[in-house]
Design an enzyme around this catalytic site. Structure first.
Site, PDB file in Angstrom:
ATOM      1  N   GLU A 198      66.781   5.260  52.308  1.00 51.61           N
ATOM      2  CA  GLU A 198      67.619   5.443  53.502  1.00 51.61           C
ATOM      3  C   GLU A 198      67.008   6.524  54.368  1.00 51.61           C
ATOM      4  O   GLU A 198      66.559   7.560  53.856  1.00 51.61           O
ATOM      5  CB  GLU A 198      69.046   5.910  53.146  1.00 51.61           C
ATOM      6  CG  GLU A 198      69.886   4.873  52.485  1.00 51.61           C
ATOM      7  CD  GLU A 198      71.280   5.393  52.137  1.00 51.61           C
ATOM      8  OE1 GLU A 198      71.757   6.357  52.774  1.00 51.61           O
ATOM      9  OE2 GLU A 198      71.882   4.831  51.216  1.00 51.61           O
ATOM     10  N   GLU A 235      72.910   7.756  45.210  1.00 50.76           N
ATOM     11  CA  GLU A 235      73.385   9.115  45.434  1.00 50.76           C
ATOM     12  C   GLU A 235      74.477   9.578  44.468  1.00 50.76           C
ATOM     13  O   GLU A 235      75.636   9.786  44.882  1.00 50.76           O
ATOM     14  CB  GLU A 235      73.881   9.262  46.870  1.00 50.76           C
ATOM     15  CG  GLU A 235      72.782   9.045  47.872  1.00 50.76           C
ATOM     16  CD  GLU A 235      73.177   9.429  49.287  1.00 50.76           C
ATOM     17  OE1 GLU A 235      74.341   9.788  49.517  1.00 50.76           O
ATOM     18  OE2 GLU A 235      72.307   9.362  50.170  1.00 50.76           O
TER      19      GLU A 235
HETATM   20  C1  GCO Z   1      74.824   8.201  52.044  1.00 50.56           C
HETATM   21  C2  GCO Z   1      75.046   6.793  51.769  1.00 50.56           C
HETATM   22  C3  GCO Z   1      75.217   5.938  52.986  1.00 50.56           C
HETATM   23  C4  GCO Z   1      75.643   6.639  54.245  1.00 50.56           C
HETATM   24  C5  GCO Z   1      74.471   7.198  54.979  1.00 50.56           C
HETATM   25  C6  GCO Z   1      74.831   7.966  56.226  1.00 50.56           C
HETATM   26  O1  GCO Z   1      73.693   8.636  52.046  1.00 50.56           O
HETATM   27  O2  GCO Z   1      75.776   8.929  52.271  1.00 50.56           O
HETATM   28  O3  GCO Z   1      74.106   6.271  50.940  1.00 50.56           O
HETATM   29  O4  GCO Z   1      76.206   5.085  52.528  1.00 50.56           O
HETATM   30  O5  GCO Z   1      76.307   5.797  55.084  1.00 50.56           O
HETATM   31  O6  GCO Z   1      73.752   8.060  54.171  1.00 50.56           O
HETATM   32  O7  GCO Z   1      75.647   9.035  55.913  1.00 50.56           O
END
Ligand code: GCO
Length: 449
Positions: A354, A162
């Site tokens: 994710e 990200e």
């Molecule tokens: C993000 C990160 C994760 C977060 C998850 C929940 O996407 O912000 O990769 O570290 O913890 O997404 O917010």
């Protein structure tokens, strides 16, 4: 799922679960420093101890096995491996990941290594961080160290997690470490250095990993949903998703067009106007490296979009919309639209790196965690993923966020994203009902969705 090479996994990141913030020679990261500043994190929480995964990783890999995970995505803490960010290797820190990889492989779990998930070495931040022209080289040297150590056993690598979040939220909006509010122009410069780092990182992985590597990256998918099935509404939502509608860097094409297509999107160059940076055109050859997969983190659609007389019109979700504890709208269709559009645009095998939600979870009187809402969420989202696959999207893996409750950045510990409940005071782990459900989904390869 139909695809025979589809992998079921779960994700974490180093700062969110490891703890041991100053153990065995680890250097400080910008998140260590940021958490130390008063008022930054809810309840004054920090990742100093968190799940103590650094000391309990064997137990955690055992739980992964119990859930039946086929793969595990974790990140490497750069300042654990190189205390100052560059120079001498912190052998004990690097050995931790060496042991973790061996433990995973011994249990038949495929490691997916994220090389950067935001915990940047503080000493490099003090030297200008991503604004320093040497920053891509620092990253490449760090990646070389890791690839030389783990590249005989690790196959799958993600260069960055990200970039939108750590650059936009950390450098422009002061909501994440390092807590800066740079000009748009300087933020674009920092982002350009991250893109160069990605390119150099790909090159050094291919040079040093002896197991033939598969490399991708993991942007945050910012997706707008069509308000209806009308072609004009779908086109309007697509235009918002890939059109750089705002004067910030929280969008997909600014990052992934250079990485996959070798140029910044024209819509972004127009949007940023005078703030646009100059750069050597040869940079794009470095940035645009062959990739083996395109990973994406997906949670929700921003809003709905319909076609209006003067272009796309946004329709916010109202108060009736179901939401998670993060206040994110529950929009399973994000897995359909985002994977479909990103596959069309980038033509690479795709991984959901994710997906998940924060629920109001606690260990109940019977000793279990009955997170029925998480099961319903995953079930609805995975059905939309299946829909995209049925329409030809080449999906090769799905990683739930997160394996276990952990430190949710500025929100501290109040947001629980795990399949495994973690009591942060005692370290006790409890498999939630969703973990048992997920085991069955994995075992049946999604047949019982
Ligand atoms: C993000 C990160 C994760 C977060 C998850 C929940 O996407 O912000 O990769 O570290 O913890 O997404 O917010």
């Amino acid at each position: 799922m139909d695809n025979k090479i589809f992998t079921w996994g779960a994700s974490t990141s180093a700062y969110q679960i490891e703890g041991a913030w100053n153990t065995d020679g680890k250097g400080p990261s910008i998140w260590d420093a940021y958490c130390g500043e008063s008022g930054r994190i809810q309840h004054g929480d920090s990742g100093d101890v968190t799940c103590d995964h650094y000391n309990r990783f064997k137990e955690d890999v055992g739980l992964m096995k119990e859930i039946g995970l086929q793969a595990y995505r974790f990140s490497i803490s750069w300042p654990r491996v190189l205390s100052d960010g560059t120079g001498a290797v912190n052998t004990k820190g690097l050995d931790f990941y060496d042991k973790l990889v061996d433990e995973l492989l011994a249990k038949g779990i495929d490691p997916l290594v994220t090389l950067f998930h935001w915990d940047y070495p503080l000493h490099l931040q003090d030297r200008g961080g991503w604004l320093n022209a040497d920053s891509p080289k620092w990253y490449a040297d760090y990646v070389t160290t890791v690839a030389q150590k783990l590249g005989d056993r690790v196959e799958k690598w993600i260069t960055f997690n990200e970039p939108q979040v750590f650059i936009n939220e950390g450098h422009l909006n002061d909501f994440h470490a390092p807590g800066l509010q740079l000009s748009l122009r300087d933020t674009l410069r920092a982002g350009h250095n991250v893109l160069l780092a990605h390119g150099l990182g790909c090159q050094v992985i291919r040079e040093h990993a002896t197991k033939p590597p598969k490399i991708g990256w993991a942007p945050a998918g910012k997706t707008y949903a069509p308000a209806s099935d009308k072609p004009e509404d779908i086109a309007a939502a697509h235009q918002m998703t890939f059109g750089v509608p705002n004067k910030d860097l929280f969008n997909d094409p600014w990052w992934s067009d250079p990485v996959v297509h070798g140029h910044y999107p024209e819509a972004g160059i127009q949007r940023y106007g005078d703030a646009m940076i100059d750069f050597d055109p040869a940079d794009m050859q470095t940035i645009c490296q062959p990739l083996d997969f395109f990973a994406i983190n997906l949670y929700f659609c921003e809003c709905k979009v319909k076609a209006g007389p003067n272009g796309p019109e946004t329709i916010p979700y109202d108060g009736n919309k179901p939401r998670t504890m993060m206040n994110w709208p529950i929009t399973p269709e994000v897995l359909y639209w985002s994977t479909k559009w990103n596959y069309e645009r980038y033509q690479l095998p795709m991984i959901i790196s994710e997906n998940g939600l924060a629920c109001m979870d606690w260990v109940q009187e019977d000793g279990a965690v009955h997170d029925t809402q998480r099961i319903d969420f995953y079930s609805a989202y995975l059905k939309q993923l299946k829909r995209a696959m049925d329409e030809g999207v080449d999906m090769i893996g799905y990683y739930a966020w997160s394996l276990m409750d952990n430190f949710e950045w500025s929100q501290g510990y109040r947001q629980r994203f795990g399949l495994i409940h973690v009591d942060m005071d005692t370290g006790t782990r409890t498999l939630k009902d969703s973990a048992h459900w997920y085991r069955n989904i994995i075992a049946t390869n999604g047949e019982e969705l």
